[in-house]
Write an enzyme that holds these catalytic residues in place. Sequence first.
Site, short mmCIF file in Angstrom:
data_model
loop_
_atom_site.label_atom_id
_atom_site.label_comp_id
_atom_site.label_asym_id
_atom_site.label_seq_id
_atom_site.Cartn_x
_atom_site.Cartn_y
_atom_site.Cartn_z
N SER A 137 14.48 -14.47 4.63
CA SER A 137 14.89 -14.48 3.22
C SER A 137 14.50 -15.82 2.62
O SER A 137 14.36 -16.82 3.34
CB SER A 137 16.41 -14.30 3.12
OG SER A 137 16.88 -14.56 1.82
N TYR A 193 24.95 -16.19 5.37
CA TYR A 193 23.70 -15.43 5.28
C TYR A 193 22.51 -16.38 5.30
O TYR A 193 21.56 -16.19 6.08
CB TYR A 193 23.69 -14.58 4.01
CG TYR A 193 22.44 -13.73 3.88
CD1 TYR A 193 22.33 -12.54 4.59
CD2 TYR A 193 21.38 -14.12 3.06
CE1 TYR A 193 21.18 -11.75 4.50
CE2 TYR A 193 20.23 -13.34 2.96
CZ TYR A 193 20.14 -12.16 3.68
OH TYR A 193 19.01 -11.39 3.59
#
Length: 264
Positions: free
Chosen positions: A153, A166
Amino acid sequence: MNDYQAPADMLANKTILITGASDGIGKVLAGSLADHGATVILLGRSQEKLEAVYDDIESRHPGRVIIHPLDFRTAGEQEYKLLAESLQEQFPKLDGLVHNAGLLGARSPIEYYPEKDWQDLMQVNVNAAFYLSRALLPSLSRSEDARLLFTSSSVGRKGRAYWGAYAVSKFAVEGLMQTLADELAATSNIKVNSFNPGGTRTEMRRAAYPAENPESVPGAESLMPAYLFLFSEEAAGIHGQALDARAFDPGQWQQLGSALAEPG
């Protein structure tokens, strides 16, 4: 994103495992890989959702899909060992592993981040990737041209406030990818990379941006040319790279692979 037209039988005789295959990107990817000749192994937490994906792929490609329910939040070393043994009995080799499963967790300052969310995120996003990779490396090593792909990501490459566990988990995934890539570069035929899909219309994206118009975000289908390219012969030289789907250019990526494959 530049298009890539993969040959219909490009993945014939290939066996590829996808985690998080019951929904979102994993579901679409499983279907696309099967459409191009691969036998796909679907891992996910929901038996019901996996069976729905299985039925869809099996109706188009009989005998080229199996499912294996596994909850990464609770699975331990023994479960991964049993999975590896089961797959070894069914398949002589594994040609691909896509780490697609992941949790989003709370969007919160670190100071107030929920402990349970932190632990679950690390277990699913990091520990599971370690356990599964370690368990399946022998099967991947028996392939003449295996691909190991970690889902990353943008917040795992440059930290961003309030993305908490995350973001940290994706930084860890990048480190795992780089370490494995360096270890395997001269000792196996496994090519290891990370892949950032970018903003994609999924349930996770909806949870992260509840006010966003979903129609303004590309669907998972838009990512398939990049995924297919990474399993193609043209990408055989790409190794140890942090790749971005939205910067996909087949010609440039092929040049990258050729440059990386040159000695010295």
